[in-house]
Scaffold this motif. Structure first.
Motif, PDB file in Angstrom:
ATOM      1  N   PRO A 257      -1.939   8.797   0.241  1.00  0.00           N
ATOM      2  CA  PRO A 257      -2.253   7.584   0.482  1.00  0.00           C
ATOM      3  C   PRO A 257      -2.938   7.052  -1.160  1.00  0.00           C
ATOM      4  N   LYS A 258      -2.195   5.852  -1.341  1.00  0.00           N
ATOM      5  CA  LYS A 258      -2.807   5.160  -2.624  1.00  0.00           C
ATOM      6  C   LYS A 258      -2.932   4.223  -2.455  1.00  0.00           C
ATOM      7  N   MET A 259      -4.355   2.958  -2.361  1.00  0.00           N
ATOM      8  CA  MET A 259      -4.158   1.583  -2.421  1.00  0.00           C
ATOM      9  C   MET A 259      -3.732   0.726  -3.530  1.00  0.00           C
ATOM     10  N   VAL A 260      -2.595  -0.089  -3.101  1.00  0.00           N
ATOM     11  CA  VAL A 260      -2.260  -0.753  -3.473  1.00  0.00           C
ATOM     12  C   VAL A 260      -1.934  -2.146  -3.257  1.00  0.00           C
ATOM     13  N   PRO A 261      -2.427  -2.815  -3.976  1.00  0.00           N
ATOM     14  CA  PRO A 261      -2.778  -4.138  -3.960  1.00  0.00           C
ATOM     15  C   PRO A 261      -1.252  -5.263  -3.140  1.00  0.00           C
TER      16      PRO A 261
ATOM     17  N   PRO B 219      -1.120   2.844   8.163  1.00  0.00           N
ATOM     18  CA  PRO B 219      -0.599   2.146   6.646  1.00  0.00           C
ATOM     19  C   PRO B 219       0.489   1.692   6.076  1.00  0.00           C
ATOM     20  N   LEU B 220       0.873   0.766   5.249  1.00  0.00           N
ATOM     21  CA  LEU B 220       1.843   0.219   5.058  1.00  0.00           C
ATOM     22  C   LEU B 220       2.807   1.546   4.009  1.00  0.00           C
ATOM     23  N   VAL B 221       4.156   1.949   4.487  1.00  0.00           N
ATOM     24  CA  VAL B 221       4.770   2.357   3.346  1.00  0.00           C
ATOM     25  C   VAL B 221       5.632   1.895   2.175  1.00  0.00           C
ATOM     26  N   VAL B 222       5.226   2.745   1.110  1.00  0.00           N
ATOM     27  CA  VAL B 222       6.064   1.366  -0.444  1.00  0.00           C
ATOM     28  C   VAL B 222       6.174   2.930  -0.959  1.00  0.00           C
ATOM     29  N   THR B 223       7.935   2.203  -2.095  1.00  0.00           N
ATOM     30  CA  THR B 223       8.064   3.039  -2.580  1.00  0.00           C
ATOM     31  C   THR B 223       6.851   3.290  -4.122  1.00  0.00           C
ATOM     32  N   LYS B 224       7.855   3.672  -4.926  1.00  0.00           N
ATOM     33  CA  LYS B 224       7.087   3.811  -6.691  1.00  0.00           C
ATOM     34  C   LYS B 224       7.084   2.525  -6.883  1.00  0.00           C
ATOM     35  N   ASP B 225       8.090   1.946  -6.578  1.00  0.00           N
ATOM     36  CA  ASP B 225       8.058   0.801  -7.744  1.00  0.00           C
ATOM     37  C   ASP B 225       7.473  -0.512  -6.628  1.00  0.00           C
ATOM     38  N   HIS B 226       6.787  -0.230  -5.877  1.00  0.00           N
ATOM     39  CA  HIS B 226       6.321  -1.630  -4.567  1.00  0.00           C
ATOM     40  C   HIS B 226       6.814  -1.795  -3.947  1.00  0.00           C
ATOM     41  N   PHE B 227       8.043  -1.478  -3.569  1.00  0.00           N
ATOM     42  CA  PHE B 227       9.221  -1.905  -2.190  1.00  0.00           C
ATOM     43  C   PHE B 227       8.530  -1.465  -0.803  1.00  0.00           C
ATOM     44  N   LEU B 228       8.323  -2.827   0.010  1.00  0.00           N
ATOM     45  CA  LEU B 228       7.639  -2.307   0.968  1.00  0.00           C
ATOM     46  C   LEU B 228       8.780  -1.760   1.839  1.00  0.00           C
ATOM     47  N   LEU B 229       8.819  -0.098   2.550  1.00  0.00           N
ATOM     48  CA  LEU B 229       9.640   0.383   3.235  1.00  0.00           C
ATOM     49  C   LEU B 229       8.767  -0.290   5.235  1.00  0.00           C
ATOM     50  N   SER B 230       8.154  -0.022   5.103  1.00  0.00           N
ATOM     51  CA  SER B 230       7.621   0.237   6.631  1.00  0.00           C
ATOM     52  C   SER B 230       6.409  -0.748   6.908  1.00  0.00           C
ATOM     53  N   GLY B 231       6.580  -1.660   7.075  1.00  0.00           N
ATOM     54  CA  GLY B 231       5.271  -2.538   7.820  1.00  0.00           C
ATOM     55  C   GLY B 231       5.252  -3.537   7.307  1.00  0.00           C
ATOM     56  N   HIS B 232       6.312  -4.917   7.544  1.00  0.00           N
ATOM     57  CA  HIS B 232       6.549  -5.778   6.907  1.00  0.00           C
ATOM     58  C   HIS B 232       5.508  -7.249   7.392  1.00  0.00           C
ATOM     59  N   ARG B 233       5.773  -6.776   8.918  1.00  0.00           N
ATOM     60  CA  ARG B 233       4.452  -8.065   9.807  1.00  0.00           C
ATOM     61  C   ARG B 233       3.213  -7.491   9.588  1.00  0.00           C
ATOM     62  N   ARG B 234       3.237  -5.830   9.223  1.00  0.00           N
ATOM     63  CA  ARG B 234       1.636  -5.487   8.862  1.00  0.00           C
ATOM     64  C   ARG B 234       1.185  -6.587   7.394  1.00  0.00           C
ATOM     65  N   ARG B 235       1.992  -6.373   6.569  1.00  0.00           N
ATOM     66  CA  ARG B 235       1.586  -6.868   5.390  1.00  0.00           C
ATOM     67  C   ARG B 235       1.796  -8.713   5.057  1.00  0.00           C
ATOM     68  N   VAL B 236       2.649  -9.306   6.339  1.00  0.00           N
ATOM     69  CA  VAL B 236       2.456 -10.557   6.290  1.00  0.00           C
ATOM     70  C   VAL B 236       0.704 -11.079   7.675  1.00  0.00           C
TER      71      VAL B 236
END
Length: 83
Positions: free
Chosen positions: A14-18, A57-74
Protein backbone atom coordinates in the motif's frame (compact mmCIF):
# COMPACT_ATOMS: atom_id res chain seq x y z
CA UNK A 1 4.64 -23.14 -8.20
CA UNK A 2 5.01 -19.44 -8.98
CA UNK A 3 7.62 -17.35 -7.21
CA UNK A 4 6.77 -13.76 -6.51
CA UNK A 5 9.75 -11.51 -7.05
CA UNK A 6 10.64 -8.59 -4.81
CA UNK A 7 9.62 -6.25 -7.63
CA UNK A 8 6.12 -7.75 -7.71
CA UNK A 9 5.86 -7.56 -3.92
CA UNK A 10 6.79 -3.87 -4.03
CA UNK A 11 3.89 -3.27 -6.40
CA UNK A 12 1.47 -4.83 -3.90
CA UNK A 13 2.51 -2.69 -0.94
CA UNK A 14 0.00 0.00 0.00
CA UNK A 15 1.09 3.56 -0.73
CA UNK A 16 -0.11 6.79 0.82
CA UNK A 17 -1.59 9.10 -1.81
CA UNK A 18 -3.04 12.53 -1.00
CA UNK A 19 -6.84 12.51 -1.35
CA UNK A 20 -6.60 15.71 -3.40
CA UNK A 21 -4.87 13.90 -6.29
CA UNK A 22 -7.28 10.94 -6.41
CA UNK A 23 -9.78 11.25 -9.27
CA UNK A 24 -13.14 9.47 -9.27
CA UNK A 25 -13.40 6.87 -12.00
CA UNK A 26 -15.79 8.28 -14.66
CA UNK A 27 -17.50 4.92 -15.09
CA UNK A 28 -18.55 4.92 -11.44
CA UNK A 29 -21.21 7.61 -11.96
CA UNK A 30 -22.63 5.57 -14.85
CA UNK A 31 -22.98 2.46 -12.67
CA UNK A 32 -23.88 4.02 -9.31
CA UNK A 33 -25.44 7.23 -8.13
CA UNK A 34 -23.11 10.17 -7.54
CA UNK A 35 -21.79 10.40 -3.97
CA UNK A 36 -23.09 13.56 -2.28
CA UNK A 37 -21.31 14.79 0.85
CA UNK A 38 -24.59 15.93 2.44
CA UNK A 39 -26.14 12.44 2.41
CA UNK A 40 -26.72 11.13 5.94
CA UNK A 41 -24.94 7.83 5.21
CA UNK A 42 -21.84 9.67 3.93
CA UNK A 43 -21.84 11.93 7.01
CA UNK A 44 -22.20 8.88 9.29
CA UNK A 45 -19.29 7.18 7.55
CA UNK A 46 -17.22 10.37 7.98
CA UNK A 47 -17.96 10.34 11.72
CA UNK A 48 -16.95 6.68 11.93
CA UNK A 49 -13.70 7.37 10.07
CA UNK A 50 -12.96 10.33 12.37
CA UNK A 51 -13.49 8.11 15.44
CA UNK A 52 -11.97 4.82 14.31
CA UNK A 53 -9.74 5.72 11.36
CA UNK A 54 -9.75 4.11 7.94
CA UNK A 55 -10.66 0.42 8.17
CA UNK A 56 -10.65 -0.35 4.45
CA UNK A 57 -8.26 1.60 2.20
CA UNK A 58 -9.17 3.04 -1.17
CA UNK A 59 -8.14 1.15 -4.32
CA UNK A 60 -6.46 3.47 -6.81
CA UNK A 61 -4.71 2.96 -10.16
CA UNK A 62 -1.14 4.11 -10.81
CA UNK A 63 -2.51 7.24 -12.46
CA UNK A 64 -4.66 7.97 -9.37
CA UNK A 65 -8.09 6.94 -10.64
CA UNK A 66 -10.29 5.56 -7.89
CA UNK A 67 -11.48 2.01 -8.52
CA UNK A 68 -13.07 1.22 -5.18
CA UNK A 69 -14.11 3.51 -2.33
CA UNK A 70 -15.93 6.49 -3.81
CA UNK A 71 -18.09 6.95 -0.67
CA UNK A 72 -15.05 6.42 1.54
CA UNK A 73 -13.07 9.08 -0.36
CA UNK A 74 -15.78 11.69 0.16
CA UNK A 75 -16.21 10.63 3.80
CA UNK A 76 -12.46 10.76 4.44
CA UNK A 77 -12.39 14.30 3.09
CA UNK A 78 -15.34 15.24 5.35
CA UNK A 79 -13.48 13.70 8.30
CA UNK A 80 -10.57 16.06 7.60
CA UNK A 81 -8.09 13.47 6.35
CA UNK A 82 -5.51 14.47 3.75
CA UNK A 83 -4.26 10.96 2.91
Amino acid sequence: MVKISEVNLAMLRPKMVPLAVIKPCPENSKLYKVVVASEPSVKALAESIAERGVVEPLVVTKDHFLLSGHRRRVSQTLAGLEF
